[in-house]
Design an enzyme around this catalytic site. Structure first.
Site, short mmCIF file in Angstrom:
data_model
loop_
_atom_site.label_atom_id
_atom_site.label_comp_id
_atom_site.label_asym_id
_atom_site.label_seq_id
_atom_site.Cartn_x
_atom_site.Cartn_y
_atom_site.Cartn_z
N CYS A 29 7.95 -11.62 4.03
CA CYS A 29 8.68 -11.97 5.25
C CYS A 29 8.34 -13.36 5.76
O CYS A 29 9.02 -13.89 6.63
CB CYS A 29 8.38 -10.93 6.33
SG CYS A 29 6.62 -10.74 6.62
N ASP A 79 4.16 -4.78 -7.46
CA ASP A 79 3.61 -5.73 -6.49
C ASP A 79 2.71 -6.72 -7.25
O ASP A 79 2.01 -6.33 -8.19
CB ASP A 79 2.80 -5.02 -5.40
CG ASP A 79 2.61 -5.89 -4.17
OD1 ASP A 79 3.19 -5.57 -3.12
OD2 ASP A 79 1.88 -6.91 -4.26
N SER A 95 10.49 -4.28 0.46
CA SER A 95 10.07 -5.11 1.60
C SER A 95 9.72 -6.50 1.06
O SER A 95 8.54 -6.78 0.86
CB SER A 95 8.81 -4.58 2.27
OG SER A 95 8.83 -3.20 2.44
N SER A 124 2.29 -3.93 6.18
CA SER A 124 3.04 -2.73 5.83
C SER A 124 4.07 -2.37 6.90
O SER A 124 4.53 -3.24 7.64
CB SER A 124 2.06 -1.59 5.55
OG SER A 124 2.73 -0.49 5.00
N ILE A 141 7.93 -10.01 -9.30
CA ILE A 141 9.28 -9.48 -9.51
C ILE A 141 10.18 -10.51 -10.20
O ILE A 141 11.11 -10.16 -10.91
CB ILE A 141 9.83 -8.94 -8.18
CG1 ILE A 141 9.14 -7.59 -7.93
CG2 ILE A 141 11.35 -8.76 -8.17
CD1 ILE A 141 9.06 -7.13 -6.53
N GLU A 142 9.83 -11.80 -10.04
CA GLU A 142 10.62 -12.85 -10.72
C GLU A 142 10.51 -12.73 -12.24
O GLU A 142 11.32 -13.27 -12.97
CB GLU A 142 10.21 -14.25 -10.25
CG GLU A 142 8.74 -14.62 -10.39
CD GLU A 142 7.85 -14.08 -9.27
OE1 GLU A 142 8.16 -13.03 -8.68
OE2 GLU A 142 6.82 -14.71 -9.02
N ILE A 160 0.83 -1.21 0.00
CA ILE A 160 0.00 0.00 0.00
C ILE A 160 0.87 1.27 0.00
O ILE A 160 0.36 2.37 0.19
CB ILE A 160 -0.99 0.00 1.19
CG1 ILE A 160 -0.24 -0.15 2.53
CG2 ILE A 160 -2.02 -1.10 1.02
CD1 ILE A 160 -1.15 0.01 3.75
N GLY A 161 2.17 1.10 -0.18
CA GLY A 161 3.02 2.28 -0.39
C GLY A 161 3.66 2.87 0.85
O GLY A 161 3.98 4.06 0.87
N GLY A 162 3.86 2.05 1.89
CA GLY A 162 4.50 2.55 3.10
C GLY A 162 5.86 3.20 2.80
O GLY A 162 6.19 4.26 3.36
#
Ligand code: SAH
Length: 362
Positions: free
Chosen positions: A79, A34, A76, A340, A57-58, A13-15
């Protein structure tokens, strides 16, 4: 120094964008990437002028990245492969694949970014993925420094201990890598000192403004702690009340805080779905003998409510200008915020990255 042109990867969401804007209003985000179309819609709603790529992104090529023309990467990566409660499959988790792909193409870029900031959970620093990140940054000639930092270290009443890698092509003059949690939260500039500096300052000017700079000032000691009450909305609807059946079943495992409290627990993406370990609830009414001893609580004595998504966003230091489009449900809002980051923590770290980089060595 060049203008900042950032590429935001795993942009959610653009943190990261809000953090960059907070510390460096002239900076531009050239593209955000994203894979999840729900979060990219929220991103586009808040940043209508940014190119948002809804893809994995791959699947990004060297050429595509080169065409973005960026000099900073903010990222980011997912995780889950590194969380303490997860399986910790690390680089063998399929969710790490896109990050490994990014690492494989970083050395092949025509002009690698001058600056890189990566955020992840505590635990990442012990992972194989971290080892690969360090190897790649070394090969590409980056200087790096790492932190474990929580909003509470900056006086914000919320815990969210996260790992941060700061890397840049030029040398760090003042930031030094730390190798244990206690020291990693020790920062070289106090927040108040930093606010008096700007990026055009020479090293001498900064030293004059920040006399304690070389003394590795502890931010905890210099920041004012704020109570939760400063982050609350007025007139919160009744349906945020913690239902009686949740209270009676889970009161003994929930984290509950009064509005005067200067701390709350980390809000995760499962906030309100599970009672334990997903974020604090607010005490509206407590018995006079309320104690921290969870097992001594009687559910009937308490009136509790959940923090609203806006209040969670406030505690994560999102600016008032941040909004969700109307069609995003309450549950989705908690999910997205839970994934985020704390905007002030990242803003602080980006300015350290830039400030230190701007200082001429004597
Ligand atoms: N910093 C972001 C959140 C990052 S959470 C924020 O402020 O909201 C990790 C993000 O990575 C999620 O939004 C998820 O959708 C995205 N993601 C996961 N795998 C991805 C992949 N392979 N390619 C691109 N994005 C991915």
């Amino acid at each position: 120094m060049d203008d900042i042109r950032a590429l935001e990867l795993y942009s959610g969401i653009g943190g990261m964008h809000f953090a960059l804007r907070d510390c460096c209003p002239a900076a531009k985000v050239v593209a955000a990437v994203d894979i999840n179309d729900h979060v990219t819609q929220v991103y586009a709603h808040n940043f209508p002028n940014v190119k948002v790529k809804n893809k994995g992104i791959e699947g990004i090529s060297v050429k595509e990245l080169d065409n973005f023309g960026f000099n900073m990467v903010l990222m980011s990566p997912p995780c889950q492969p590194f969380t303490r409660i997860g399986l910790q499959k690390d680089i063998n988790d399929k969710r790490t694949k896109s990050f490994m792909h990014f690492l494989s193409i970083l050395p092949k870029l025509q002009k690698g970014p001058e600056y890189l900031l990566l955020e992840n959970v505590k635990g990442f620093e012990k992972s194989m993925a971290h080892e690969e990140l360090c190897k790649t940054l070394d090969v590409c000639g980056y200087h790096k420094t790492e932190f474990l930092l929580s909003p509470k270290h900056l006086g914000i009443p919320n815990s969210r201990l996260r790992y941060f890698m700061l890397a840049k092509k030029s040398k760090f003059h003042h930031l030094v890598s730390r190798n244990d949690e206690e020291l990693w939260t020790t920062l070289p500039l106090s927040l108040t000192d930093k606010q008096n500096c700007n990026r055009e300052d020479t090293e001498e000017a900064i030293k004059a403004k920040c006399p304690k700079m070389d003394d590795q000032v502890r931010v905890q000691e210099t920041c004012i702690s704020h109570p939760i009450s400063e982050f609350l909305e007025k007139d919160v609807p009744e349906d945020y009340k913690v239902p009686d059946k949740v209270k009676s079943r889970y009161i003994n495992v929930m984290d509950i805080v009064p509005q005067e409290s200067k701390i709350s627990t980390c809000f995760t993406k499962s906030y309100t779905q599970y009672a334990e370990g997903t974020g604090s609830a607010l005490i509206l009414k407590a018995p006079p003998n309320h104690s921290e001893n969870k097992s001594a609580r009687n559910a009937n004595d308490y009136d509790l409510r959940y923090f609203t998504p806006r209040e969670v966003a406030n505690l994560m230091c999102f600016p008032d200008s941040f909004t969700f489009p109307d069609f995003v449900t309450r549950k989705q809002r908690y999910r997205m915020l839970g994934n985020s980051l704390n905007v002030k923590v990242v803003s602080y770290l980006i300015s350290l990255l830039l400030l230190d980089g701007d200082m001429k060595s004597s």
